[in-house]
Write an enzyme that holds these catalytic residues in place. Structure first.
Site, PDB file in Angstrom:
ATOM      1  N   TYR A 135       0.768  -1.134  -0.167  1.00 33.90           N
ATOM      2  CA  TYR A 135       0.087  -0.136   0.130  1.00 33.90           C
ATOM      3  C   TYR A 135       0.699   1.211   0.022  1.00 33.90           C
ATOM      4  O   TYR A 135       0.456   2.263  -0.350  1.00 33.90           O
ATOM      5  CB  TYR A 135      -1.153   0.071   1.219  1.00 33.90           C
ATOM      6  CG  TYR A 135      -2.121  -0.979   1.303  1.00 33.90           C
ATOM      7  CD1 TYR A 135      -2.234  -1.721   0.136  1.00 33.90           C
ATOM      8  CD2 TYR A 135      -3.042  -0.900   2.093  1.00 33.90           C
ATOM      9  CE1 TYR A 135      -3.186  -2.911   0.010  1.00 33.90           C
ATOM     10  CE2 TYR A 135      -4.166  -1.926   2.000  1.00 33.90           C
ATOM     11  CZ  TYR A 135      -4.396  -2.669   0.741  1.00 33.90           C
ATOM     12  OH  TYR A 135      -5.238  -3.549   1.124  1.00 33.90           O
ATOM     13  N   LYS A 190       2.681 -15.405   3.022  1.00 34.09           N
ATOM     14  CA  LYS A 190       2.547 -16.108   1.634  1.00 34.09           C
ATOM     15  C   LYS A 190       3.991 -16.237   1.249  1.00 34.09           C
ATOM     16  O   LYS A 190       4.544 -16.123   0.154  1.00 34.09           O
ATOM     17  CB  LYS A 190       1.910 -14.956   0.643  1.00 34.09           C
ATOM     18  CG  LYS A 190       1.604 -15.771  -0.665  1.00 34.09           C
ATOM     19  CD  LYS A 190       0.422 -16.682  -0.787  1.00 34.09           C
ATOM     20  CE  LYS A 190       0.224 -17.379  -1.983  1.00 34.09           C
ATOM     21  NZ  LYS A 190      -0.648 -18.494  -1.891  1.00 34.09           N
ATOM     22  N   ASP A 222      -3.980 -17.851   2.015  1.00 34.32           N
ATOM     23  CA  ASP A 222      -5.163 -18.510   1.283  1.00 34.32           C
ATOM     24  C   ASP A 222      -5.502 -19.618   2.086  1.00 34.32           C
ATOM     25  O   ASP A 222      -6.858 -19.779   2.339  1.00 34.32           O
ATOM     26  CB  ASP A 222      -4.580 -19.151  -0.031  1.00 34.32           C
ATOM     27  CG  ASP A 222      -3.330 -19.755   0.151  1.00 34.32           C
ATOM     28  OD1 ASP A 222      -2.355 -19.621   1.023  1.00 34.32           O
ATOM     29  OD2 ASP A 222      -2.902 -20.518  -1.079  1.00 34.32           O
ATOM     30  N   ASP A 246      -5.899  -6.320   5.611  1.00 29.33           N
ATOM     31  CA  ASP A 246      -7.159  -5.520   5.196  1.00 29.33           C
ATOM     32  C   ASP A 246      -8.201  -6.501   4.809  1.00 29.33           C
ATOM     33  O   ASP A 246      -9.408  -6.378   5.087  1.00 29.33           O
ATOM     34  CB  ASP A 246      -6.757  -4.614   3.967  1.00 29.33           C
ATOM     35  CG  ASP A 246      -7.550  -3.597   3.532  1.00 29.33           C
ATOM     36  OD1 ASP A 246      -8.769  -3.677   3.847  1.00 29.33           O
ATOM     37  OD2 ASP A 246      -7.514  -3.106   2.280  1.00 29.33           O
TER      38      ASP A 246
END
Ligand code: NAD
Length: 364
Positions: A135, A190, A222, A246
């Site tokens: 971000y 991840k 995931d 988020d």
């Protein structure tokens, strides 16, 4: 104590008005000052985070924030869009730790989109890193591709990055929070695909060495998204980066029945904080007395607890919210058969009445 009140746009003004009434009902020695932020500030001053608003936020002991944004600003250049105000406040004030408790109230187990037995008693704390990751990473932008699948085509790109100190400080927040709960942290990454998140995993593991009494589990994002709907109660403290946090915190919000129930705190190193509901400005229901103000009212409770050292006052707000729910009062987002549907203002009235001891409790 001085609190900056930044209602913002859409339902922000409606829900903050109720939260401020609740705050004043506590009769603490608290001064408040209100300023424009987001689209409202853009309209008045040509910028979503005017200097005067930023200065007020800096000077205050804590900030109560509503929400910003409206689809009508989607065509504005990015720097002037309302959402830049909240990103700017987080960055300028160093609010790197976002705490979002996802708590399923016993009265609302049927409002969740999951089976009641999966969410009854749910109590998760999601800790999202708030000032780094993709971000904020530079460079970002649009250009003509020089390689990849389509050289010569237009492309857009962002940069995912985390430094060691950024990961260390959020890991400390997570382990320390876990010590006050059931001593279990799930770090979500991840690492199987992203270099940034292999580094995240390595650094969190290193910090964990200082907290041998806390259990640490690593989970790919995931899988975490799947486990949150399969076995949400298997989590206690979940810590992750800005983007994954988020997404996962909104998913967790729905476990509890409505995003309109979820408060949040964004803290700096010394526990000065910005407190806001986890939801946005909901332009679809703005101005219609439909919004649930409880997330914002519960954000005031978090503010009293984390930044203002007023735990007893925080307890009073949380007990009042429980009492109102037990009395069967519901805004539309959490309404179910057999309960009483009320609007934003009436929900504020009900919480204030509980706090001041003037409630006429009608159990359904
Ligand atoms: P949203 O959270 O505003 O709304 C999502 C859905 O939840 C809508 O159907 C809305 O009606 C409902 N909802 C949200 N809060 C509610 C409440 N208190 N009571 C009852 N229902 C509620 O998200 P969105 O629609 O994706 O975004 C709307 C605007 O808000 C956009 O401009 C977005 O950028 C902005 N936004 C701001 C923040 C913030 O200020 N921190 C956060 C998220 C989104």
């Amino acid at each position: 104590m001085k609190i900056a009140i930044l209602p913002g746009d859409g339902i922000g003004t409606e829900i903050v008005a109720q939260a401020v009434r609740v705050l004043h009902a506590l009769e603490l020695k608290i001064e408040t000052e209100t300023a424009l932020v987001g689209g409202a500030a853009y309209e008045a001053h040509g910028h979503p985070l005017p200097d005067s608003t930023l200065q007020l936020a800096r000077a205050a002991d804590a900030i109560l924030f509503g929400a910003v944004g409206d689809w009508k600003y989607d065509q504005l250049e990015r720097a002037l869009r309302p959402e830049q105000a909240i990103l700017g406040l987080r960055k300028q004030l160093g609010l790197f730790a976002n705490l979002r408790p996802a708590l399923c109230y016993p009265q609302l187990t049927h409002a969740s989109s999951l089976k009641p037995e999966l969410v009854a008693g749910l109590d998760i704390l999601i800790i999202r890193e708030l000032t780094g990751d993709i971000y904020f990473g530079q460079p970002r932008g649009r250009r003509t591709a020089v390689d990849g699948h389509f050289p010569g085509a237009d492309e857009a790109f962002d940069t995912m990055r985390y430094s060691r100190p950024e990961i260390e400080r959020i890991a400390h927040v997570a382990f320390q929070a876990a010590r006050k709960r059931s001593k279990k942290v799930t770090s979500v990454d991840k690492a199987n695909v992203l270099e940034t998140f292999q580094f995240w995993k390595d650094v969190v593991t290193e910090v964990h060495a200082q907290y041998p009494d806390v259990e640490l589990q690593h989970m790919y994002v995931d899988n975490a998204a799947m486990q949150l709907v399969k076995a949400p109660k298997s989590f206690d403290v979940l810590v992750t980066g800005n983007m994954f946090g988020d997404i996962l915190s909104d998913e967790a919000a729905m476990l509890t029945g409505s995003i309109g129930m979820l408060p949040s705190a964004s803290l700096d190193r010394s526990n000065k904080g910005l407190y806001e509901p986890s939801h946005g400005s909901a332009p679809d229901i703005a101005g219609r007395d439909l919004a649930n103000p409880l997330a914002t009212i519960l954000s005031v409770a978090m503010m009293l607890r984390y930044s203002l050292d007023q735990a007893a006052a925080a307890d009073r707000i949380e007990s009042a919210v429980q009492a109102v729910l037990t009395a069967g009062l519901r805004t539309a987002d959490i309404w179910s058969q057999g309960t009483t549907k009320i609007g934003t203002r009436a929900m504020g009235d009900a919480v204030v009445a509980e706090i001041t001891g003037k409630a006429i409790t009608t159990k359904t």
